[in-house]
Design a protein around this motif. Structure first.
Motif, PDB file in Angstrom:
ATOM      1  N   GLU A 262       0.823  -1.210   0.000  1.00 19.94           N
ATOM      2  CA  GLU A 262       0.000   0.000   0.000  1.00 19.94           C
ATOM      3  C   GLU A 262       0.860   1.266   0.000  1.00 19.94           C
ATOM      4  OE1 GLU A 262       0.130  -1.580   4.297  1.00 19.94           O
ATOM      5  OE2 GLU A 262      -0.048  -2.391   2.248  1.00 19.94           O
ATOM      6  N   GLU A 265       1.986   1.585  -3.607  1.00 18.74           N
ATOM      7  CA  GLU A 265       0.878   1.970  -4.479  1.00 18.74           C
ATOM      8  C   GLU A 265       0.552   3.455  -4.368  1.00 18.74           C
ATOM      9  OE1 GLU A 265      -3.648   0.428  -5.600  1.00 18.74           O
ATOM     10  OE2 GLU A 265      -2.281  -0.834  -4.403  1.00 18.74           O
ATOM     11  N   ARG A 266       0.763   4.048  -3.210  1.00 20.04           N
ATOM     12  CA  ARG A 266       0.452   5.480  -3.063  1.00 20.04           C
ATOM     13  C   ARG A 266       1.310   6.334  -3.996  1.00 20.04           C
ATOM     14  NH1 ARG A 266       3.772   8.280   0.956  1.00 20.04           N
ATOM     15  NH2 ARG A 266       2.050   9.668   1.430  1.00 20.04           N
ATOM     16  N   TRP A 267       2.531   5.859  -4.334  1.00 17.51           N
ATOM     17  CA  TRP A 267       3.404   6.646  -5.200  1.00 17.51           C
ATOM     18  C   TRP A 267       2.979   6.608  -6.661  1.00 17.51           C
ATOM     19  CZ3 TRP A 267       6.072  10.354  -3.345  1.00 17.51           C
ATOM     20  CH2 TRP A 267       6.410  10.319  -1.986  1.00 17.51           C
ATOM     21  N   THR A 269       0.124   7.571  -7.492  1.00 20.02           N
ATOM     22  CA  THR A 269      -0.868   8.643  -7.592  1.00 20.02           C
ATOM     23  C   THR A 269      -0.230  10.027  -7.460  1.00 20.02           C
ATOM     24  OG1 THR A 269      -1.347   8.717  -5.215  1.00 20.02           O
ATOM     25  CG2 THR A 269      -2.546   7.094  -6.522  1.00 20.02           C
TER      26      THR A 269
END
Length: 324
Positions: A262, A265-267, A269
């Motif tokens: 997670e 995955e934030r990177w 966006t």
């Protein structure tokens, strides 16, 4: 001193380092260069786009002639910082480097932006005057004896002082080689501080990644993982954050550290495609099956930054071609 003499002096100062053309100079060395001018000033007027005019109050260094009104190209963010009522210390140059030659800049003088001085503007205080006058000792032992005062500056309130001190430590081999256990712990604490200068933190992580023999190996993985988990993904909002996150990724890659999916995955966006790519590659190395679903989830966002969207679409096309 004539312009020709200044150019010859500056060229001569480059000769001993010719074999290390890519080496970045520490800030105190840049301030002592023949092409650098130092002054105490106050704001005079806004000037043309991208420039500010300062009134010279006191010449503090440099051989070039210094006018009463100094018209400088400046970083855009300084327009939100500089006030007419404040006195500042600045370092600037009227020269530019081009193909290993030094020439008078056609577009005029510019405020220095160099490692440790990003930018070279500080409030005019006794502490900052001491900072711009700081010089290392004449030999290795004398230089290393200055390490404690630089470490102490990492606790200063002004991030400009953090950046200067940290850059001196990282960019002077004599200082990096002198780091002991206490100094390394202080550097780890500094790297963990979200309120510290982002350029300095990024420079420190880079040094820790490539020079574990000087900066130690223990503790840096935890710092890097925290940076990846907590730094805002819109890195363009803070100068230096993109570099900080880049070297956090490089450090976890060096140590083959596992990053929570997670967090990676934030990177996808954020507003930096290069960091999105590093996140995808780390996700592929850890859990290949999660790479493309994570990419597709990012593409569903309405306000995904355009550069990142273009990269993700291209990454998807390349992955599809590779799978054929």
């Amino acid at each position: 001193m004539t312009i020709r003499r200044l150019i010859l002096l500056a060229l001569a100062s480059l000769l001993p380092a010719a074999a290390f053309a890519a080496k970045v100079k520490p800030p105190a060395a840049v301030l002592r260069e023949a092409t650098t001018s130092l002054a105490a000033v106050e704001f005079a007027e806004a000037g043309s786009e991208g420039r500010m005019v300062f009134r010279r109050l006191e010449k503090l260094g440099g051989d070039a002639e210094m006018p009463e009104l100094i018209d400088l190209a400046i970083p855009a963010e300084l327009r939100r910082v500089v006030l007419p009522s404040e006195r500042y210390l600045i370092a600037y140059t009227v020269f530019r480097r081009e193909a290993e030659q030094i020439r008078v800049a056609r577009l005029g003088a510019q405020l220095l932006v160099t490692p440790g001085l990003e930018p070279a503007l500080l409030r005019d205080t006794p502490e900052n005057r001491a900072l711009i006058a700081w010089q290392p000792g004449g030999d290795e032992k004398a230089v290393q004896a200055r390490l404690p005062e630089l470490i102490a500056l990492l606790d200063a309130r002004d991030p400009q002082q953090h950046n200067f001190a940290l850059s001196e430590i990282v960019l002077r081999p004599q200082l990096a080689e002198a780091l002991d256990g206490r100094a390394r712990k202080a550097l780890l604490r500094f790297a963990s501080r979200a309120d510290a200068n982002a350029n300095a933190r990024g420079r420190l992580l880079q040094a820790a990644t490539v020079q574990p023999e000087h900066f130690g190996k223990d503790g840096w993985k935890a710092v890097a993982l925290d940076i990846l988990a907590t730094t805002p993904v819109r890195v363009q909002d803070v100068d230096g954050n993109a570099t900080l996150v880049r070297f956090a990724f490089e450090l976890v890659e060096r140590d083959r550290a596992t990053v929570a999916p997670e967090v990676l995955e934030r990177w996808l966006t954020g507003d930096n495609a290069a960091l999105a790519e590093m996140a995808l590659l780390r996700l592929r190395a850890q859990e290949p099956a999660r790479e493309m679903p994570a990419l597709e989830r990012a593409l569903t966002l309405s306000l995904l930054p355009a550069g990142t969207r273009e990269f993700l679409l291209d990454h998807r096309r390349r992955a599809a071609l590779a799978a054929q």
